[in-house]
Design a protein around this motif. Structure first.
Motif, short mmCIF file in Angstrom:
data_model
loop_
_atom_site.label_atom_id
_atom_site.label_comp_id
_atom_site.label_asym_id
_atom_site.label_seq_id
_atom_site.Cartn_x
_atom_site.Cartn_y
_atom_site.Cartn_z
N VAL A 13 -16.78 11.52 -1.16
CA VAL A 13 -15.21 11.28 -0.89
C VAL A 13 -15.37 10.58 0.93
N LEU A 14 -14.61 8.90 0.90
CA LEU A 14 -14.84 9.37 2.12
C LEU A 14 -12.75 9.32 2.62
N ALA A 15 -13.03 9.45 3.79
CA ALA A 15 -11.00 9.72 3.75
C ALA A 15 -10.67 9.20 5.50
N PRO A 16 -10.28 7.76 5.12
CA PRO A 16 -9.72 7.40 5.87
C PRO A 16 -8.27 7.51 6.83
N VAL A 17 -7.82 7.65 8.01
CA VAL A 17 -7.20 7.81 8.36
C VAL A 17 -6.25 7.02 9.29
N GLY A 18 -5.04 7.26 9.14
CA GLY A 18 -4.69 5.40 10.18
C GLY A 18 -3.78 4.32 8.92
N ARG A 19 -4.02 3.02 9.61
CA ARG A 19 -3.56 2.08 8.82
C ARG A 19 -5.02 1.41 8.80
N ILE A 20 -5.37 0.99 8.12
CA ILE A 20 -6.45 -0.17 7.59
C ILE A 20 -5.75 -1.53 7.55
N ASP A 42 -21.50 8.04 -6.80
CA ASP A 42 -20.08 8.07 -6.80
C ASP A 42 -19.29 7.77 -6.01
N VAL A 43 -18.12 6.35 -5.18
CA VAL A 43 -17.78 6.46 -4.50
C VAL A 43 -16.23 6.40 -4.71
N VAL A 44 -15.16 7.76 -4.38
CA VAL A 44 -13.69 7.59 -4.12
C VAL A 44 -13.86 7.38 -2.32
N VAL A 45 -12.77 6.78 -2.34
CA VAL A 45 -11.30 6.29 -1.12
C VAL A 45 -10.48 7.44 -0.81
N ASP A 46 -10.37 7.92 -0.79
CA ASP A 46 -9.28 8.92 -0.60
C ASP A 46 -8.06 8.47 0.28
N LEU A 47 -7.23 8.50 -0.05
CA LEU A 47 -6.46 7.28 0.77
C LEU A 47 -5.08 7.52 1.45
N SER A 48 -4.87 9.84 0.47
CA SER A 48 -3.71 10.38 1.60
C SER A 48 -3.93 9.79 3.16
N GLY A 49 -4.46 10.07 3.39
CA GLY A 49 -4.06 9.46 5.07
C GLY A 49 -3.93 8.24 5.53
N VAL A 50 -3.93 7.82 4.53
CA VAL A 50 -3.45 5.92 5.33
C VAL A 50 -2.46 5.31 4.55
N GLU A 51 -1.73 5.32 5.68
CA GLU A 51 -0.31 4.83 5.99
C GLU A 51 0.47 3.00 5.17
N ALA A 77 -7.89 7.18 -4.39
CA ALA A 77 -7.13 7.77 -5.37
C ALA A 77 -6.28 8.16 -4.05
N HIS A 78 -5.27 9.20 -4.39
CA HIS A 78 -4.13 9.54 -3.30
C HIS A 78 -3.28 8.71 -2.65
N LEU A 79 -3.12 7.45 -3.02
CA LEU A 79 -2.31 6.40 -2.90
C LEU A 79 -0.85 7.06 -2.83
N ASN A 80 -0.26 6.76 -1.30
CA ASN A 80 1.12 7.47 -0.87
C ASN A 80 2.54 5.81 -1.59
N ALA A 81 3.06 6.47 -1.44
CA ALA A 81 4.29 5.16 -2.54
C ALA A 81 3.65 3.61 -1.18
N VAL A 82 3.93 3.33 -0.38
CA VAL A 82 3.94 2.49 0.42
C VAL A 82 2.08 1.49 0.07
N VAL A 83 0.89 2.43 0.19
CA VAL A 83 0.06 1.90 -0.13
C VAL A 83 0.24 0.94 -1.78
N HIS A 84 0.53 2.06 -2.08
CA HIS A 84 0.21 2.36 -3.89
C HIS A 84 1.05 0.70 -4.37
N GLU A 85 2.26 0.62 -4.04
CA GLU A 85 2.98 -0.57 -4.03
C GLU A 85 2.62 -1.91 -3.46
N ILE A 86 1.73 -1.12 -2.51
CA ILE A 86 0.72 -3.31 -2.59
C ILE A 86 -0.46 -3.67 -3.11
N PHE A 87 -0.77 -2.30 -3.73
CA PHE A 87 -1.64 -2.29 -4.88
C PHE A 87 -1.33 -2.64 -5.92
#
Length: 448
Positions: A13-20, A42-51, A77-87
């Motif tokens: 699990v990779l967990a970036p924090v901030g803006r990509i 296998d790799v999951v990117v945890d986007l809970s910390g990505v705004e 996984a763990h997309l916030n509302a804004v990131v989920h909308e962008i996807f």
């Protein structure tokens, strides 16, 4: 931007924090490529910390998805509302799977694969009647609806609705289905020739590669996904552009493992498709296609057994020649006969098409022009009329006649009028045997 890392079960699990974004996507991509190529997990990117994630960040995910080993899996996984909308806006869930949690991804990946035979597929069952689905029914060139035509349909529907009580969805649906003519509630469509024959086997059968084949290919991928491999048997009437122009946009052709068998009676089919699929006409070269593509030359009047169907062909009257096909199975027959100009003065047993069409359950016929046009200003243009269609179908004892290869100049109202005129002509010219007349439209499905 910080990028954390942890192990969760057998997943990295990779967990970036901030803006990509443009400033951080290079670092994110480098770390992601290392994760998917240098590790066995296998790799999951945890986007809970990505705004926020920009197109640059999405491209980094795409790059990792392309460069990872085939057996490695990548998800977010763990997309916030804004990131989920962008996807959602970018339709990126079609590129990289999206899960609510890392645990959900793990459960999905650990689930045993479903055996292919566990879920019945209505299109691949050995039992059942032959079916025909029309993906493209226009002749010569695509004819999309314009804004003015759509507006006219809405206006006509609103005018027809005056005085009706339409307070529920059920009432509205009933009004549309029972009151509005087809030319108002629907459309004959604008895609060029492409017809699917559903024979009940596990291989697809297609007549011609007009622009309708794009939608056919997309439906196959929606139903089965890109991982399931298929065999596509394609019968080309001839290589004029409107009958092959959809192939560069046929998505299954780009997927390794798919097999495409192109049948026809012309010796130039390989050259025609390769030329169309090369510079300067198209940016992707034919040799870059991932699928296996075979060209099989057929001899007219010979019977072949292909995909559970008995197939024979006949040479037709068209510039550069075209060929009609007769498909038979279990005592039922479908004839696909487009781009043929019938100029016979007498339609009787001596005319070869009467024998070829004889007792067909379904005759798909090029009725592009009126009889007046086909014998005057459009003589020798290579197409026939609704009048000749009826006379040939009656002489051959055809059960159902489908008007096909519609003139692109005709709008929906004109095609509806031609259909009504053809039904009337069949009735007043009927020698005893009744022929059911149908006008093809994109999306029509018929069962034999």
């Amino acid at each position: 931007m910080d990028i954390g890392e942890r192990r969760q079960a057998n997943i990295l699990v990779l967990a970036p924090v901030g803006r990509i974004d443009n400033l951080t996507s290079a670092k994110f991509q480098a770390r992601l490529l290392t994760a998917v190529t240098a590790n066995s997990a296998d790799v999951v990117v945890d986007l809970s910390g990505v705004e926020y994630i920009s197109s640059a960040g999405l491209r980094a995910l795409m790059t990792a998805s392309r460069q990872k080993p085939k057996e490695r899996r990548l998800a977010v996984a763990h997309l916030n509302a804004v990131v989920h909308e962008i996807f959602a806006i970018s339709r990126f869930s079609h590129v990289v799977p999206v899960f609510a949690t890392v645990e959900e991804a793990s459960a999905a990946w650990q689930a045993p694969p479903r055996p292919e035979g566990a879920v019945p597929d209505a299109e691949t069952q050995p039992a059942g009647p032959l079916r025909v689905r029309f993906w493209g029914t226009r002749g010569s060139l695509p004819a999309p609806l314009r804004e003015r035509a759509v507006r006219a349909k809405i206006r006509d529907a609103l005018l027809a609705a005056r005085g009706h009580v339409l307070e529920t969805e059920q009432a509205i649906d009933a009004f549309i289905d029972s009151t509005l003519p087809f030319s108002v509630r629907g459309t004959f469509g604008g895609n060029t020739s492409c017809v699917e024959i559903i024979s009940g086997g596990d291989e697809y059968v297609i007549c011609d590669l007009g622009t309708g084949v794009r939608e056919f290919g997309n439906r196959v991928l929606r139903q089965h996904g890109p991982d399931r491999k298929h065999t596509f048997n394609i019968f080309l009437s001839h290589p004029h552009w409107d009958h092959i122009m959809g192939f560069p946009f046929f998505a299954p052709a780009y997927i390794p493992g798919n097999r495409i068998c192109i049948y026809g009676c012309h010796a130039v089919l390989r050259e025609a498709l390769r030329t169309q699929h090369s510079a300067p006409w198209f940016p992707v070269d034919f040799h870059s296609l991932g699928s296996s593509i075979e060209f099989i030359t057929l001899e007219p009047n010979h019977i072949y057994e292909i995909a559970g169907l008995s197939v024979t062909s006949i040479k037709q009257f068209h510039t550069g020649d075209s060929y009609g096909y007769r498909f038979s199975q279990g005592g039922k027959s479908i004839v696909y006969s487009t781009d043929c100009e019938h100029k016979c003065s007498h339609i009787d047993e001596t005319y070869p098409f009467v024998a070829f069409y004889r007792n067909a359950d379904l005759l798909i016929f090029d009725a592009m022009y009126s009889l007046g046009d086909s014998v005057s200003v459009k003589e020798d243009w290579g197409h026939s009329s609704n009048i000749v269609a009826v006379e040939l179908a009656q002489a051959a004892g055809v059960r159902r006649l489908v008007l096909f290869h519609h003139e692109p100049v005709y709008d929906d109202r004109m095609l509806e009028e031609i259909f009504a005129d053809t039904v009337r002509f069949e009735a007043i010219s009927r020698p005893g045997h009744e022929v059911e007349v149908i006008s093809a439209y994109d999306g029509l499905e018929l069962e034999l």
